[in-house]
Structures are given as C-alpha cells and as structure tokens.
Design a protein around this motif. Sequence first.
Motif, PDB file in Angstrom:
ATOM      1  N   ASN A  26       0.845  -1.187   0.000  1.00 20.92           N
ATOM      2  CA  ASN A  26       0.000   0.000   0.000  1.00 20.92           C
ATOM      3  C   ASN A  26       0.883   1.240   0.000  1.00 20.92           C
ATOM      4  OD1 ASN A  26      -1.870   2.123   0.634  1.00 20.92           O
ATOM      5  ND2 ASN A  26      -3.290   0.551   1.364  1.00 20.92           N
TER       6      ASN A  26
ATOM      7  N   TYR B  19      -1.275   6.002   1.233  1.00 19.03           N
ATOM      8  CA  TYR B  19      -1.641   6.675   2.480  1.00 19.03           C
ATOM      9  C   TYR B  19      -1.561   8.192   2.341  1.00 19.03           C
ATOM     10  CZ  TYR B  19      -0.943   1.989   4.294  1.00 19.03           C
ATOM     11  OH  TYR B  19      -1.025   0.637   4.502  1.00 19.03           O
ATOM     12  N   GLU B  20      -0.505   8.653   1.693  1.00 19.43           N
ATOM     13  CA  GLU B  20      -0.294  10.084   1.512  1.00 19.43           C
ATOM     14  C   GLU B  20       0.436  10.270   0.200  1.00 19.43           C
ATOM     15  OE1 GLU B  20       1.689  13.399   0.895  1.00 19.43           O
ATOM     16  OE2 GLU B  20       3.005  12.002   1.961  1.00 19.43           O
TER      17      GLU B  20
ATOM     18  N   PHE C 207      -4.180  11.461   5.022  1.00 15.58           N
ATOM     19  CA  PHE C 207      -4.858  10.850   6.168  1.00 15.58           C
ATOM     20  C   PHE C 207      -6.170  11.537   6.531  1.00 15.58           C
ATOM     21  CE2 PHE C 207      -0.246  10.318   6.560  1.00 15.58           C
ATOM     22  CZ  PHE C 207      -0.158   8.936   6.581  1.00 15.58           C
TER      23      PHE C 207
ATOM     24  N   ALA D 163      -2.535   5.723  12.740  1.00 15.36           N
ATOM     25  CA  ALA D 163      -3.608   5.233  11.888  1.00 15.36           C
ATOM     26  C   ALA D 163      -3.929   3.781  12.210  1.00 15.36           C
ATOM     27  CB  ALA D 163      -3.217   5.353  10.415  1.00 15.36           C
TER      28      ALA D 163
ATOM     29  N   LEU E  99      -5.122   0.318  10.485  1.00 16.68           N
ATOM     30  CA  LEU E  99      -5.080  -0.290   9.164  1.00 16.68           C
ATOM     31  C   LEU E  99      -5.816  -1.617   9.144  1.00 16.68           C
ATOM     32  CD1 LEU E  99      -1.280   0.205   8.306  1.00 16.68           C
ATOM     33  CD2 LEU E  99      -3.145   1.872   8.114  1.00 16.68           C
TER      34      LEU E  99
ATOM     35  N   LEU F  84      -6.511   2.232   5.004  1.00 16.66           N
ATOM     36  CA  LEU F  84      -6.741   3.125   6.138  1.00 16.66           C
ATOM     37  C   LEU F  84      -8.178   2.978   6.635  1.00 16.66           C
ATOM     38  CD1 LEU F  84      -5.129   6.532   5.072  1.00 16.66           C
ATOM     39  CD2 LEU F  84      -4.508   5.185   7.077  1.00 16.66           C
TER      40      LEU F  84
END
Length: 205
Positions: free
Chosen positions: A49, A52-53, A88, A115, A117, A124
Amino acid sequence: MSFQAAAASGAARITVGRMTLFIGTNQVTKLNQDPIVLAYEGSRLKWANTKYETTGADGRGYGLFYNGKQLYAAFSIDGTQGQPNQDFRRVSGGATQPWLRSYGNGGGPKVAVVARLDPANGKLLSAVYLSAINNGKSNSFVVKGMSMSGNNLWVNGLSYFAPRKLDGAPMQQIDQTKKSPFSYNITLTPDLKTALRVSAVGWQA
C-alpha cells in the motif's frame, strides 16, 4: 521489493498471523517521500500500500503495533498539501477533538499520524494527527511507543514544544527544568475517534 530487500532495509517490521509487515518510506521523486507498508507471507508479497499520503508533503512511515485484533501504524508528515482524499484526512475527519483531524496551522515541522489499518490489505480505517503547539502553530511530535491500556490505545511520544491538552490548547509548564522534547502520553479509543486522557512530564494538563 523482495522480502530479502525489505528485511535488509532496516524498516520497522511486525508479525501479524502468517504475515510479516514492513513500514517505511517510498522515494517518489528526488524531493518527495510517501509512506509505504508491505506485507509478505513467507517471501511472497501479499500486498503493498503506497496510497496513504500522495501529496507534495513529505510523508513517512516508521512504526507498527498489533494487539491481536487491531493493527496500528505511526507515520510522519510535514504539512498539508493537496486534497483530503490524498492523505490521512480522508479518515481523520470524524475525530471528536478538532486538533486530531488535520496537520493544523503552519507547515515544516514533522507531526505524527497514528492510523488504524486493515491487516488484510493495509487500507486506512481511521487516523489522528498528533502534534505539539507553538504560538498557535503545529510543531514536531514523534511517536515512541504504543500499547493497550485496557480496551484503549495508549501512545507515548515526544512533544518538541508545548504539549497539548485534550482540547488541543497548550498545557502549562510547571517544571521549568524540563527541556524539549517532552515525554507525552495520550490515550485514545481503539477506533481513534476520541482522546480520553493526556499527560506530559513537567506540564499540567
């Protein structure tokens, strides 16, 4: 990335069932980093992954904690860029206290994001931003450890300016001999929606 390369990278890792998870940083461009989490079963990559950002802000991953049911990760980010669905904020907006929902005012200092997961795919599920406060602007915060406090998540970190109260306002320093960074504890509900308790060495919450 092969399992051997991930293991040799020095990235933080954790075992979840039959999987080994690694968290680290994806060098997207010469000047931009994004967080990444990789999951392997044996030496086979099960999922990766990298979403996320994905903004121009500098985002990195550096810690994992699994309590047998929930998987939590620690990230850093140095500002707000792009749209909420690119970082996020797409899962942090439901936090009870406003300061937990975003980076806040300013940019540059690296704040933390904790976070939750989905172990099956790294998606997320929820997140909160953790930061110090300096004259109304967010300042650096680093997560040092996570554990369970009863049914809730306990997070220990280092606050590089005034630690925050539950409402996000700065605490009052009562021991002037304590110097930055300050040891800070925050207890969160397991869904990361609400901060329940905070404390900092040398400060009054």
